[in-house]
Design a protein around this motif. Sequence first.
Motif, PDB file in Angstrom:
ATOM      1  N   ASP A 180       0.817  -1.217   0.000  1.00 28.18           N
ATOM      2  CA  ASP A 180       0.000   0.000   0.000  1.00 28.18           C
ATOM      3  C   ASP A 180       0.850   1.266   0.000  1.00 28.18           C
ATOM      4  O   ASP A 180       0.374   2.334  -0.361  1.00 28.18           O
ATOM      5  N   ILE A 181       2.105   1.152   0.431  1.00 29.01           N
ATOM      6  CA  ILE A 181       2.958   2.331   0.586  1.00 29.01           C
ATOM      7  C   ILE A 181       3.863   2.532  -0.624  1.00 29.01           C
ATOM      8  O   ILE A 181       3.998   3.640  -1.126  1.00 29.01           O
ATOM      9  N   PHE A 182       4.497   1.466  -1.093  1.00 22.39           N
ATOM     10  CA  PHE A 182       5.473   1.562  -2.177  1.00 22.39           C
ATOM     11  C   PHE A 182       4.866   1.042  -3.472  1.00 22.39           C
ATOM     12  O   PHE A 182       4.220   0.001  -3.501  1.00 22.39           O
ATOM     13  N   GLU A 183       5.117   1.780  -4.544  1.00 22.01           N
ATOM     14  CA  GLU A 183       4.525   1.412  -5.833  1.00 22.01           C
ATOM     15  C   GLU A 183       5.278   0.301  -6.537  1.00 22.01           C
ATOM     16  O   GLU A 183       4.740  -0.330  -7.430  1.00 22.01           O
ATOM     17  N   SER A 184       6.539   0.063  -6.143  1.00 20.49           N
ATOM     18  CA  SER A 184       7.329  -0.982  -6.793  1.00 20.49           C
ATOM     19  C   SER A 184       8.376  -1.517  -5.826  1.00 20.49           C
ATOM     20  O   SER A 184       8.680  -0.887  -4.804  1.00 20.49           O
ATOM     21  N   ASP A 185       8.936  -2.672  -6.175  1.00 26.06           N
ATOM     22  CA  ASP A 185      10.018  -3.227  -5.365  1.00 26.06           C
ATOM     23  C   ASP A 185      11.228  -2.297  -5.378  1.00 26.06           C
ATOM     24  O   ASP A 185      11.935  -2.166  -4.378  1.00 26.06           O
ATOM     25  N   GLU A 186      11.457  -1.645  -6.510  1.00 17.55           N
ATOM     26  CA  GLU A 186      12.593  -0.725  -6.614  1.00 17.55           C
ATOM     27  C   GLU A 186      12.431   0.457  -5.654  1.00 17.55           C
ATOM     28  O   GLU A 186      13.398   0.885  -5.018  1.00 17.55           O
ATOM     29  N   GLU A 187      11.220   0.979  -5.559  1.00 17.25           N
ATOM     30  CA  GLU A 187      10.963   2.096  -4.644  1.00 17.25           C
ATOM     31  C   GLU A 187      11.196   1.662  -3.191  1.00 17.25           C
ATOM     32  O   GLU A 187      11.790   2.394  -2.403  1.00 17.25           O
ATOM     33  N   LEU A 188      10.761   0.466  -2.843  1.00 19.37           N
ATOM     34  CA  LEU A 188      10.994  -0.073  -1.510  1.00 19.37           C
ATOM     35  C   LEU A 188      12.485  -0.228  -1.254  1.00 19.37           C
ATOM     36  O   LEU A 188      12.996   0.153  -0.197  1.00 19.37           O
ATOM     37  N   GLU A 189      13.223  -0.781  -2.218  1.00 19.59           N
ATOM     38  CA  GLU A 189      14.673  -0.966  -2.068  1.00 19.59           C
ATOM     39  C   GLU A 189      15.395   0.370  -1.897  1.00 19.59           C
ATOM     40  O   GLU A 189      16.315   0.490  -1.087  1.00 19.59           O
ATOM     41  N   GLU A 190      14.973   1.401  -2.634  1.00 17.38           N
ATOM     42  CA  GLU A 190      15.569   2.732  -2.489  1.00 17.38           C
ATOM     43  C   GLU A 190      15.320   3.278  -1.081  1.00 17.38           C
ATOM     44  O   GLU A 190      16.223   3.854  -0.463  1.00 17.38           O
ATOM     45  N   PHE A 191      14.115   3.099  -0.585  1.00 18.38           N
ATOM     46  CA  PHE A 191      13.790   3.552   0.762  1.00 18.38           C
ATOM     47  C   PHE A 191      14.637   2.826   1.799  1.00 18.38           C
ATOM     48  O   PHE A 191      15.191   3.444   2.714  1.00 18.38           O
ATOM     49  N   LEU A 192      14.761   1.523   1.670  1.00 17.88           N
ATOM     50  CA  LEU A 192      15.552   0.757   2.626  1.00 17.88           C
ATOM     51  C   LEU A 192      17.026   1.152   2.569  1.00 17.88           C
ATOM     52  O   LEU A 192      17.683   1.284   3.612  1.00 17.88           O
ATOM     53  N   ALA A 193      17.567   1.370   1.380  1.00 22.05           N
ATOM     54  CA  ALA A 193      18.965   1.792   1.241  1.00 22.05           C
ATOM     55  C   ALA A 193      19.170   3.171   1.866  1.00 22.05           C
ATOM     56  O   ALA A 193      20.159   3.407   2.571  1.00 22.05           O
ATOM     57  N   PHE A 194      18.243   4.084   1.628  1.00 20.04           N
ATOM     58  CA  PHE A 194      18.325   5.422   2.212  1.00 20.04           C
ATOM     59  C   PHE A 194      18.279   5.344   3.739  1.00 20.04           C
ATOM     60  O   PHE A 194      19.073   5.970   4.431  1.00 20.04           O
ATOM     61  N   THR A 195      17.332   4.556   4.264  1.00 22.22           N
ATOM     62  CA  THR A 195      17.190   4.413   5.714  1.00 22.22           C
ATOM     63  C   THR A 195      18.453   3.826   6.324  1.00 22.22           C
ATOM     64  O   THR A 195      18.955   4.316   7.340  1.00 22.22           O
ATOM     65  N   TYR A 196      18.999   2.804   5.712  1.00 21.98           N
ATOM     66  CA  TYR A 196      20.233   2.170   6.190  1.00 21.98           C
ATOM     67  C   TYR A 196      21.382   3.190   6.214  1.00 21.98           C
ATOM     68  O   TYR A 196      22.093   3.313   7.202  1.00 21.98           O
ATOM     69  N   ALA A 197      21.525   3.946   5.126  1.00 24.31           N
ATOM     70  CA  ALA A 197      22.601   4.937   5.042  1.00 24.31           C
ATOM     71  C   ALA A 197      22.423   6.048   6.068  1.00 24.31           C
ATOM     72  O   ALA A 197      23.400   6.481   6.703  1.00 24.31           O
ATOM     73  N   GLU A 198      21.208   6.536   6.237  1.00 24.25           N
ATOM     74  CA  GLU A 198      20.967   7.605   7.217  1.00 24.25           C
ATOM     75  C   GLU A 198      21.243   7.157   8.642  1.00 24.25           C
ATOM     76  O   GLU A 198      21.762   7.928   9.452  1.00 24.25           O
ATOM     77  N   ARG A 199      20.919   5.936   8.962  1.00 28.44           N
ATOM     78  CA  ARG A 199      21.169   5.425  10.328  1.00 28.44           C
ATOM     79  C   ARG A 199      22.659   5.312  10.615  1.00 28.44           C
ATOM     80  O   ARG A 199      23.063   5.354  11.758  1.00 28.44           O
ATOM     81  N   ARG A 200      23.460   5.153   9.591  1.00 33.45           N
ATOM     82  CA  ARG A 200      24.895   4.981   9.784  1.00 33.45           C
ATOM     83  C   ARG A 200      25.714   6.208   9.389  1.00 33.45           C
ATOM     84  O   ARG A 200      26.926   6.188   9.413  1.00 33.45           O
ATOM     85  N   ARG A 201      25.031   7.293   9.058  1.00 36.77           N
ATOM     86  CA  ARG A 201      25.696   8.501   8.554  1.00 36.77           C
ATOM     87  C   ARG A 201      26.723   9.056   9.536  1.00 36.77           C
ATOM     88  O   ARG A 201      27.826   9.403   9.146  1.00 36.77           O
ATOM     89  N   ASP A 202      26.373   9.148  10.811  1.00 36.59           N
ATOM     90  CA  ASP A 202      27.260   9.773  11.779  1.00 36.59           C
ATOM     91  C   ASP A 202      28.059   8.765  12.609  1.00 36.59           C
ATOM     92  O   ASP A 202      28.716   9.134  13.569  1.00 36.59           O
ATOM     93  N   VAL A 203      27.976   7.502  12.223  1.00 35.68           N
ATOM     94  CA  VAL A 203      28.718   6.466  12.953  1.00 35.68           C
ATOM     95  C   VAL A 203      30.099   6.341  12.322  1.00 35.68           C
ATOM     96  O   VAL A 203      30.239   6.145  11.133  1.00 35.68           O
ATOM     97  N   ALA A 204      31.087   6.496  13.168  1.00 30.23           N
ATOM     98  CA  ALA A 204      32.461   6.403  12.628  1.00 30.23           C
ATOM     99  C   ALA A 204      33.155   5.183  13.122  1.00 30.23           C
ATOM    100  O   ALA A 204      32.885   4.595  14.087  1.00 30.23           O
TER     101      ALA A 204
END
Length: 68
Positions: free
Chosen positions: A44-68
């Motif tokens: 209901d939220i994502f129109e395609s598997d690609e859109e879901l994958e982009e969201f998950l990749a973005f979320t993963y990257a943002e969670r680790r952005r400030d972790v050194a």
Amino acid sequence: MSTSSADHPILPPRRPRLSVDELIRAKNAKPIRSLADLEALSADIFESDEELEEFLAFTYAERRRDVA
């Protein structure tokens, strides 16, 4: 020295802060009890598997952005 409205911007009225429980009740949200529930929800939220994958990749990257 006078003040103008430019010095004090007009802000919208503050909404009351609600607890997580109050927000859940207000949205009539239900817990996700199975992977099938989650899959149906994501359809209901994502129109395609690609859109879901982009969201998950973005979320993963943002969670680790400030972790050194």
